[in-house]
Design a protein around this motif. Structure first.
Motif, PDB file in Angstrom:
ATOM      1  N   TRP A 229       0.777  -1.233   0.000  1.00 40.87           N
ATOM      2  CA  TRP A 229       0.000   0.000   0.000  1.00 40.87           C
ATOM      3  C   TRP A 229       0.812   1.287   0.000  1.00 40.87           C
ATOM      4  O   TRP A 229       0.324   2.323  -0.459  1.00 40.87           O
ATOM      5  N   ILE A 230       2.034   1.251   0.537  1.00 41.49           N
ATOM      6  CA  ILE A 230       2.792   2.490   0.698  1.00 41.49           C
ATOM      7  C   ILE A 230       3.935   2.555  -0.313  1.00 41.49           C
ATOM      8  O   ILE A 230       4.829   1.706  -0.295  1.00 41.49           O
ATOM      9  N   PRO A 231       3.934   3.553  -1.171  1.00 39.41           N
ATOM     10  CA  PRO A 231       5.022   3.666  -2.157  1.00 39.41           C
ATOM     11  C   PRO A 231       6.363   3.942  -1.472  1.00 39.41           C
ATOM     12  O   PRO A 231       6.411   4.575  -0.416  1.00 39.41           O
ATOM     13  N   PRO A 232       7.444   3.466  -2.078  1.00 37.18           N
ATOM     14  CA  PRO A 232       8.764   3.837  -1.547  1.00 37.18           C
ATOM     15  C   PRO A 232       8.992   5.321  -1.769  1.00 37.18           C
ATOM     16  O   PRO A 232       8.431   5.928  -2.681  1.00 37.18           O
ATOM     17  N   ASN A 233       9.808   5.922  -0.927  1.00 37.66           N
ATOM     18  CA  ASN A 233      10.098   7.347  -1.057  1.00 37.66           C
ATOM     19  C   ASN A 233      11.350   7.527  -1.897  1.00 37.66           C
ATOM     20  O   ASN A 233      12.299   6.766  -1.782  1.00 37.66           O
TER      21      ASN A 233
ATOM     22  N   ASN B 255       1.409   9.648   0.345  1.00 39.00           N
ATOM     23  CA  ASN B 255       0.605   8.948  -0.655  1.00 39.00           C
ATOM     24  C   ASN B 255       0.498   7.458  -0.370  1.00 39.00           C
ATOM     25  O   ASN B 255       1.388   6.870   0.241  1.00 39.00           O
ATOM     26  N   ILE B 256      -0.610   6.887  -0.836  1.00 40.62           N
ATOM     27  CA  ILE B 256      -0.790   5.441  -0.821  1.00 40.62           C
ATOM     28  C   ILE B 256      -1.079   4.995  -2.248  1.00 40.62           C
ATOM     29  O   ILE B 256      -1.507   5.796  -3.087  1.00 40.62           O
ATOM     30  N   PHE B 257      -0.814   3.734  -2.521  1.00 41.21           N
ATOM     31  CA  PHE B 257      -1.206   3.176  -3.807  1.00 41.21           C
ATOM     32  C   PHE B 257      -2.721   2.995  -3.811  1.00 41.21           C
ATOM     33  O   PHE B 257      -3.330   2.723  -2.772  1.00 41.21           O
TER      34      PHE B 257
ATOM     35  N   GLY C 196      -2.362   3.755  -9.543  1.00 40.69           N
ATOM     36  CA  GLY C 196      -1.769   5.056  -9.258  1.00 40.69           C
ATOM     37  C   GLY C 196      -1.637   5.277  -7.765  1.00 40.69           C
ATOM     38  O   GLY C 196      -1.597   4.330  -6.986  1.00 40.69           O
ATOM     39  N   THR C 197      -1.581   6.553  -7.386  1.00 43.36           N
ATOM     40  CA  THR C 197      -1.471   6.903  -5.970  1.00 43.36           C
ATOM     41  C   THR C 197      -2.518   7.961  -5.627  1.00 43.36           C
ATOM     42  O   THR C 197      -3.061   8.623  -6.505  1.00 43.36           O
ATOM     43  N   ALA C 198      -2.772   8.091  -4.332  1.00 46.55           N
ATOM     44  CA  ALA C 198      -3.684   9.111  -3.823  1.00 46.55           C
ATOM     45  C   ALA C 198      -3.114   9.654  -2.528  1.00 46.55           C
ATOM     46  O   ALA C 198      -2.349   8.970  -1.833  1.00 46.55           O
ATOM     47  N   LYS C 199      -3.460  10.882  -2.195  1.00 48.58           N
ATOM     48  CA  LYS C 199      -3.046  11.486  -0.921  1.00 48.58           C
ATOM     49  C   LYS C 199      -3.736  10.743   0.223  1.00 48.58           C
ATOM     50  O   LYS C 199      -4.898  10.384   0.121  1.00 48.58           O
ATOM     51  N   CYS C 200      -3.000  10.544   1.283  1.00 51.00           N
ATOM     52  CA  CYS C 200      -3.609   9.906   2.448  1.00 51.00           C
ATOM     53  C   CYS C 200      -4.076  10.965   3.438  1.00 51.00           C
ATOM     54  O   CYS C 200      -3.655  12.119   3.370  1.00 51.00           O
TER      55      CYS C 200
END
Length: 92
Positions: A33-37, A48-50, A60-64
């Motif tokens: 769920w969590i993209p690498p930084n 962001n989360i996937f 894609g991603t969205a703001k958490c």
């Protein structure tokens, strides 16, 4: 004194999520769920989360809107509390 605390987005639907790895399954969910930084300072993207389609494909991603914090050094800091208050007030 300002402390640069470490945090990441809270896992969606995981009510007892913590920054610390709870198990191999928890670690897998975080990676899912969590993209690498990409900044080189933090392991995970902090904002962001996937997102996934119904088919299970990542789209894609969205703001958490919720975060978990690394409490291995400090349980609560002034910075984390101010950050939390600012997030709450900016979302109203």
């Amino acid at each position: 004194m300002y402390h640069n605390f470490t945090y990441r987005c809270k896992l969606p639907g995981y009510s007892n999520d913590t920054f610390a790895n709870q198990s191999a399954d928890h670690g897998h969910l975080v990676d899912m769920w969590i993209p690498p930084n990409s900044d080189g300072r933090h392991q995970y993207d902090q904002c962001n989360i996937f997102i996934y389609e119904e088919s299970g494909n990542r789209s894609g991603t969205a703001k958490c809107s919720e975060w978990v914090y690394d409490e291995s050094v400090y349980l609560k800091t002034f910075s984390t509390m101010v950050f939390f208050i600012l997030l709450i007030s900016s979302s109203e």
